[in-house]
Motif scaffolding. Structure first.
Motif, PDB file in Angstrom:
ATOM      1  N   GLN A  23       7.902   3.229 -10.831  1.00  0.00           N
ATOM      2  CA  GLN A  23       7.939   2.639 -12.160  1.00  0.00           C
ATOM      3  C   GLN A  23       6.687   1.849 -12.494  1.00  0.00           C
ATOM      4  OE1 GLN A  23      11.494   0.301 -11.832  1.00  0.00           O
ATOM      5  NE2 GLN A  23      12.826   2.101 -11.685  1.00  0.00           N
ATOM      6  N   ALA A  24       5.929   1.455 -11.451  1.00  0.00           N
ATOM      7  CA  ALA A  24       4.735   0.618 -11.680  1.00  0.00           C
ATOM      8  C   ALA A  24       3.639   1.409 -12.401  1.00  0.00           C
ATOM      9  CB  ALA A  24       4.216   0.106 -10.348  1.00  0.00           C
ATOM     10  N   SER A  56       0.808  -1.221   0.000  1.00  0.00           N
ATOM     11  CA  SER A  56       0.000   0.000   0.000  1.00  0.00           C
ATOM     12  C   SER A  56       0.839   1.268   0.000  1.00  0.00           C
ATOM     13  CB  SER A  56      -0.927   0.007   1.218  1.00  0.00           C
ATOM     14  OG  SER A  56      -1.829  -1.065   1.178  1.00  0.00           O
ATOM     15  N   VAL A  57       2.163   1.131   0.108  1.00  0.00           N
ATOM     16  CA  VAL A  57       3.052   2.293   0.082  1.00  0.00           C
ATOM     17  C   VAL A  57       3.377   2.636  -1.364  1.00  0.00           C
ATOM     18  CG1 VAL A  57       5.283   3.225   0.781  1.00  0.00           C
ATOM     19  CG2 VAL A  57       4.039   1.671   2.311  1.00  0.00           C
ATOM     20  N   ASN A  58       3.121   3.878  -1.751  1.00  0.00           N
ATOM     21  CA  ASN A  58       3.349   4.306  -3.129  1.00  0.00           C
ATOM     22  C   ASN A  58       4.015   5.673  -3.122  1.00  0.00           C
ATOM     23  OD1 ASN A  58       2.949   5.452  -5.813  1.00  0.00           O
ATOM     24  ND2 ASN A  58       1.598   3.702  -6.169  1.00  0.00           N
ATOM     25  N   LEU A  59       5.264   5.712  -3.556  1.00  0.00           N
ATOM     26  CA  LEU A  59       6.016   6.963  -3.564  1.00  0.00           C
ATOM     27  C   LEU A  59       5.472   7.941  -4.592  1.00  0.00           C
ATOM     28  CD1 LEU A  59       8.347   8.548  -2.373  1.00  0.00           C
ATOM     29  CD2 LEU A  59       9.879   7.437  -3.997  1.00  0.00           C
ATOM     30  N   ALA A  60       4.990   7.423  -5.717  1.00  0.00           N
ATOM     31  CA  ALA A  60       4.483   8.289  -6.777  1.00  0.00           C
ATOM     32  C   ALA A  60       3.271   9.088  -6.318  1.00  0.00           C
ATOM     33  CB  ALA A  60       4.138   7.460  -8.013  1.00  0.00           C
ATOM     34  N   THR A  61       2.388   8.442  -5.557  1.00  0.00           N
ATOM     35  CA  THR A  61       1.187   9.115  -5.080  1.00  0.00           C
ATOM     36  C   THR A  61       1.341   9.656  -3.655  1.00  0.00           C
ATOM     37  OG1 THR A  61       0.263   7.011  -4.289  1.00  0.00           O
ATOM     38  CG2 THR A  61      -0.290   7.699  -6.540  1.00  0.00           C
ATOM     39  N   LEU A  64      14.719  -0.983   1.027  1.00  0.00           N
ATOM     40  CA  LEU A  64      13.500  -0.177   0.998  1.00  0.00           C
ATOM     41  C   LEU A  64      13.530   0.805  -0.163  1.00  0.00           C
ATOM     42  CD1 LEU A  64      10.810   0.634   2.137  1.00  0.00           C
ATOM     43  CD2 LEU A  64      11.990   2.122   3.777  1.00  0.00           C
ATOM     44  N   ALA A  65      14.661   1.443  -0.419  1.00  0.00           N
ATOM     45  CA  ALA A  65      14.763   2.377  -1.544  1.00  0.00           C
ATOM     46  C   ALA A  65      14.472   1.668  -2.860  1.00  0.00           C
ATOM     47  CB  ALA A  65      16.151   3.010  -1.574  1.00  0.00           C
ATOM     48  N   ARG A  66      14.949   0.440  -2.980  1.00  0.00           N
ATOM     49  CA  ARG A  66      14.685  -0.350  -4.193  1.00  0.00           C
ATOM     50  C   ARG A  66      13.189  -0.596  -4.359  1.00  0.00           C
ATOM     51  NH1 ARG A  66      17.105  -6.445  -5.337  1.00  0.00           N
ATOM     52  NH2 ARG A  66      16.307  -6.655  -7.481  1.00  0.00           N
TER      53      ARG A  66
END
Length: 291
Positions: free
Chosen positions: A290-291, A208-213, A281-283
């Motif tokens: 990218q998803a 549920s963690v999404n960096l993009a959003t 975690l960064a990976r």
């Protein structure tokens, strides 16, 4: 409707037995600077106000949204679309009509950070989890001013917190931040440094963690817990009593699992195991972009 005249002493009389009258007056004269009036920042402010703290400097450039409902103190149907800082300033003044509340509606930056921290006895971090650089700026300025600074974050159904003491290990040193780091590396470093033991991984899904959003799982009970532990630390700092476990000590409490963890992180995030966890975690965070 029954009304009574306002009395500071009467309003906070039930603190007696935990706080002496002289200490209550010290809280009345104190000022706490809080950036962020969302999930944790708003609850921090209210908890401190009900303790009797008399001065606040608060900042938040955002407005309340429906998605804030599950965790943010000021988020109601009646406040959707309203500035968070204005809503929470009104809440604080409604709790304590004497409260001196300074409001910053613009984002905190190098241009106004000094003014924001002016006269503050303590800096409290309520900044959005994914905002790292403004955190670095404010923790650095607080240290330069000889002030303690605290960050307490909701994580799963619990909380993790760090206290940074003036003259102690700095925020950047503990987290191993540098200006050239990619954004996802900074966020990974902040997460791994805040909760090195990550006990919440037993039940919390990272899917549920999404960096993009800029989204991740959150809960109101965790925000409440975060404010409880942070204000306990604030009491010790402002009143000069009790033990302060400052960085590189870290602490985490998860009532869902019935666990409390306090550890000392040699070298902060530069510890070899921390570096490995940060890399992993960064990976994963890059994959969410990218998803």
């Amino acid at each position: 409707m029954h009304t009574t005249s306002w009395s500071y002493d009467e309003a906070f009389a039930r603190n007696t037995g935990l706080i002496t009258p002289a200490e209550q007056q010290r809280l009345r004269r104190s000022r706490i600077a809080i950036v962020g009036m969302g999930g944790v920042g708003g609850v921090h402010a209210v908890t401190l106000a009900r303790l009797g703290v008399g001065g606040f400097t608060i900042a938040d450039p955002d407005v309340f949204e429906v998605a804030n409902t599950n965790r943010q103190y000021g988020a109601r149907q009646s406040t959707v679309g309203q500035p968070k800082a204005d809503v929470m300033a009104e809440v604080l003044r409604d709790i304590n009509p004497e409260a001196d509340v300074r409001v910053f509606r613009d984002p905190i930056s190098a241009d106004n950070a000094e003014e924001f921290l002016k006269d503050a006895d303590l800096f409290v971090d309520g900044i959005d989890f994914f905002e790292i650089d403004v955190r670095r700026l404010l923790f650095r300025l607080a240290a330069q001013r000889g002030r303690y600074a605290i960050t307490a974050g909701p994580i799963g159904f619990g909380t993790a917190w760090l206290v940074f003491a003036p003259g102690g290990m700095s925020f950047d040193r503990y987290f191993d931040f540098s200006d050239h780091m990619p954004r996802e590396d900074k966020i990974a470093a902040f997460a791994i440094g805040l909760f090195p033991r990550a006990v919440q991984r037993e039940y919390m899904s990272m899917k549920s963690v999404n960096l993009a959003t800029r989204t991740g799982p959150s809960s109101s009970l965790a925000c409440q817990l975060a404010s409880g532990v942070l204000v306990a630390e604030a009491i010790k700092i402002i009143l000069g009593r009790g033990s302060i476990w400052a960085a590189p000590y870290y602490q985490q409490f998860d009532p869902y699992l019935g666990r409390f963890v306090r550890g000392w992180l040699l070298g902060g995030n530069r510890h070899p195991m921390q570096r490995l966890k940060r890399w992993a975690l960064a990976r994963r965070l890059r994959a969410t972009i990218q998803a």
